[in-house]
Write a protein that holds these residues in place. Structure first.
Motif, PDB file in Angstrom:
ATOM      1  N   ALA A 211       0.836  -1.175   0.000  1.00  0.00           N
ATOM      2  CA  ALA A 211       0.000   0.000   0.000  1.00  0.00           C
ATOM      3  C   ALA A 211       0.878   1.235   0.000  1.00  0.00           C
ATOM      4  O   ALA A 211       1.930   1.261   0.636  1.00  0.00           O
ATOM      5  N   VAL A 212       0.448   2.271  -0.701  1.00  0.00           N
ATOM      6  CA  VAL A 212       1.155   3.548  -0.721  1.00  0.00           C
ATOM      7  C   VAL A 212       0.789   4.324   0.539  1.00  0.00           C
ATOM      8  O   VAL A 212      -0.388   4.484   0.847  1.00  0.00           O
ATOM      9  N   LEU A 213       1.794   4.779   1.259  1.00  0.00           N
ATOM     10  CA  LEU A 213       1.583   5.606   2.447  1.00  0.00           C
ATOM     11  C   LEU A 213       1.820   7.058   2.030  1.00  0.00           C
ATOM     12  O   LEU A 213       2.924   7.582   2.118  1.00  0.00           O
ATOM     13  N   GLU A 214       0.764   7.679   1.537  1.00  0.00           N
ATOM     14  CA  GLU A 214       0.860   8.983   0.897  1.00  0.00           C
ATOM     15  C   GLU A 214       1.405  10.070   1.808  1.00  0.00           C
ATOM     16  O   GLU A 214       2.153  10.936   1.371  1.00  0.00           O
ATOM     17  N   LEU A 215       1.073  10.055   3.072  1.00  0.00           N
ATOM     18  CA  LEU A 215       1.481  11.133   3.964  1.00  0.00           C
ATOM     19  C   LEU A 215       2.883  10.953   4.533  1.00  0.00           C
ATOM     20  O   LEU A 215       3.488  11.911   5.009  1.00  0.00           O
ATOM     21  N   SER A 216       3.439   9.737   4.475  1.00  0.00           N
ATOM     22  CA  SER A 216       4.775   9.503   5.027  1.00  0.00           C
ATOM     23  C   SER A 216       5.787   9.044   3.988  1.00  0.00           C
ATOM     24  O   SER A 216       6.896   8.662   4.341  1.00  0.00           O
ATOM     25  N   SER A 217       5.419   9.072   2.709  1.00  0.00           N
ATOM     26  CA  SER A 217       6.317   8.680   1.610  1.00  0.00           C
ATOM     27  C   SER A 217       6.831   7.259   1.772  1.00  0.00           C
ATOM     28  O   SER A 217       8.005   6.980   1.548  1.00  0.00           O
ATOM     29  N   GLY A 218       5.949   6.366   2.150  1.00  0.00           N
ATOM     30  CA  GLY A 218       6.371   4.992   2.356  1.00  0.00           C
ATOM     31  C   GLY A 218       5.586   3.993   1.537  1.00  0.00           C
ATOM     32  O   GLY A 218       4.539   4.293   0.968  1.00  0.00           O
TER      33      GLY A 218
ATOM     34  N   SER B  87       2.041   8.617  -5.161  1.00  0.00           N
ATOM     35  CA  SER B  87       0.705   8.430  -5.736  1.00  0.00           C
ATOM     36  C   SER B  87       0.482   6.966  -6.109  1.00  0.00           C
ATOM     37  O   SER B  87       0.076   6.174  -5.269  1.00  0.00           O
ATOM     38  N   GLU B  88       0.794   6.603  -7.309  1.00  0.00           N
ATOM     39  CA  GLU B  88       0.465   5.272  -7.852  1.00  0.00           C
ATOM     40  C   GLU B  88       1.664   4.332  -7.750  1.00  0.00           C
ATOM     41  O   GLU B  88       2.808   4.766  -7.683  1.00  0.00           O
ATOM     42  N   PHE B  89       1.379   3.035  -7.766  1.00  0.00           N
ATOM     43  CA  PHE B  89       2.462   2.061  -7.898  1.00  0.00           C
ATOM     44  C   PHE B  89       2.092   1.039  -8.960  1.00  0.00           C
ATOM     45  O   PHE B  89       0.924   0.862  -9.297  1.00  0.00           O
ATOM     46  N   ALA B  90       3.124   0.398  -9.510  1.00  0.00           N
ATOM     47  CA  ALA B  90       2.942  -0.659 -10.513  1.00  0.00           C
ATOM     48  C   ALA B  90       3.882  -1.797 -10.159  1.00  0.00           C
ATOM     49  O   ALA B  90       5.042  -1.567  -9.798  1.00  0.00           O
ATOM     50  N   LEU B  91       3.386  -3.004 -10.276  1.00  0.00           N
ATOM     51  CA  LEU B  91       4.140  -4.211  -9.942  1.00  0.00           C
ATOM     52  C   LEU B  91       4.434  -4.980 -11.217  1.00  0.00           C
ATOM     53  O   LEU B  91       3.535  -5.198 -12.038  1.00  0.00           O
ATOM     54  N   SER B  92       5.692  -5.398 -11.393  1.00  0.00           N
ATOM     55  CA  SER B  92       6.054  -6.189 -12.570  1.00  0.00           C
ATOM     56  C   SER B  92       5.353  -7.545 -12.520  1.00  0.00           C
ATOM     57  O   SER B  92       4.997  -8.040 -11.442  1.00  0.00           O
TER      58      SER B  92
ATOM     59  N   HIS C 111       6.774  17.177 -13.721  1.00  0.00           N
ATOM     60  CA  HIS C 111       6.378  17.638 -12.387  1.00  0.00           C
ATOM     61  C   HIS C 111       5.061  16.992 -11.977  1.00  0.00           C
ATOM     62  O   HIS C 111       4.097  16.988 -12.735  1.00  0.00           O
ATOM     63  N   ILE C 112       5.047  16.425 -10.805  1.00  0.00           N
ATOM     64  CA  ILE C 112       3.901  15.773 -10.160  1.00  0.00           C
ATOM     65  C   ILE C 112       3.453  14.535 -10.947  1.00  0.00           C
ATOM     66  O   ILE C 112       2.452  14.543 -11.661  1.00  0.00           O
ATOM     67  N   PRO C 113       4.200  13.435 -10.808  1.00  0.00           N
ATOM     68  CA  PRO C 113       3.795  12.178 -11.462  1.00  0.00           C
ATOM     69  C   PRO C 113       2.554  11.597 -10.775  1.00  0.00           C
ATOM     70  O   PRO C 113       2.643  10.972  -9.738  1.00  0.00           O
ATOM     71  N   ARG C 114       1.413  11.835 -11.358  1.00  0.00           N
ATOM     72  CA  ARG C 114       0.129  11.455 -10.784  1.00  0.00           C
ATOM     73  C   ARG C 114      -0.128   9.949 -10.912  1.00  0.00           C
ATOM     74  O   ARG C 114      -0.686   9.317 -10.031  1.00  0.00           O
ATOM     75  N   HIS C 115       0.255   9.381 -12.043  1.00  0.00           N
ATOM     76  CA  HIS C 115      -0.050   7.975 -12.312  1.00  0.00           C
ATOM     77  C   HIS C 115       1.071   7.381 -13.149  1.00  0.00           C
ATOM     78  O   HIS C 115       1.801   8.097 -13.833  1.00  0.00           O
ATOM     79  N   LEU C 116       1.221   6.080 -13.077  1.00  0.00           N
ATOM     80  CA  LEU C 116       2.162   5.371 -13.933  1.00  0.00           C
ATOM     81  C   LEU C 116       1.601   3.993 -14.240  1.00  0.00           C
ATOM     82  O   LEU C 116       0.729   3.497 -13.521  1.00  0.00           O
ATOM     83  N   ALA C 117       2.089   3.405 -15.321  1.00  0.00           N
ATOM     84  CA  ALA C 117       1.603   2.082 -15.715  1.00  0.00           C
ATOM     85  C   ALA C 117       2.670   1.361 -16.520  1.00  0.00           C
ATOM     86  O   ALA C 117       3.391   1.976 -17.317  1.00  0.00           O
ATOM     87  N   LEU C 118       2.747   0.059 -16.291  1.00  0.00           N
ATOM     88  CA  LEU C 118       3.619  -0.803 -17.094  1.00  0.00           C
ATOM     89  C   LEU C 118       2.858  -1.264 -18.325  1.00  0.00           C
ATOM     90  O   LEU C 118       1.656  -1.553 -18.252  1.00  0.00           O
TER      91      LEU C 118
END
Length: 138
Positions: free
Chosen positions: A1-8, A41-46, A85-92
């Motif tokens: 899970a993305v921890l948006e407020l703590s950058s984790g 913001s977003e994460f992607a898993l290989s 600036h500000i990578p909102r989303h990403l996708a593989l």
């Protein structure tokens, strides 16, 4: 899970019998000693579940984690500038060869070639100028 407020990144284990979650690890998405205000913001898993990529809004980078197949523990390997600036989303891409990043405030989609073995990202050099992108879907 993305921890948006703590950058984790919180890595969880799901019990297949009852669906409960147990915390395995929490890892920062920023380099050591980084003090930049940041909100992932977003994460992607290989597809092989070895590499996880997370967008860092503020640090304007893509964090790359290596996942241990036995324990699920995550290790931050590198951060790659997202070239915007500000990578909102990403996708593989479906074949895992490319990672596309939607840089919301610079109004571009940036493509990176992805090495499937190492997980390294190399900019393709062909930004796609568009209104503020917020989502990428293949």
């Amino acid at each position: 899970a993305v921890l948006e407020l703590s950058s984790g990144l919180a890595v969880m284990h799901r019990d297949p019998t009852d669906g409960s979650l147990a915390l395995v690890d929490i890892v920062s998405s920023l380099p050591p000693h980084c003090t930049t205000r940041n909100h992932p913001s977003e994460f992607a898993l290989s597809s092989d579940c070895r590499h996880l990529y997370m967008a860092n809004r503020g640090h304007d980078s893509i964090a790359r984690f290596l996942l241990d197949p036995q324990t699920g523990a995550a290790t931050l390997v590198s951060t790659t500038p997202c070239l915007g600036h500000i990578p909102r989303h990403l996708a593989l891409s479906p074949d895992g060869s490319y990672l596309l990043v939607a840089n919301q405030e610079s109004h571009q989609i940036i493509s990176f070639r992805r090495d499937p073995e190492s997980g390294d990202l190399t900019p393709m050099g062909h930004p796609f100028d568009i209104g503020p992108p917020c989502f990428i879907r293949f």
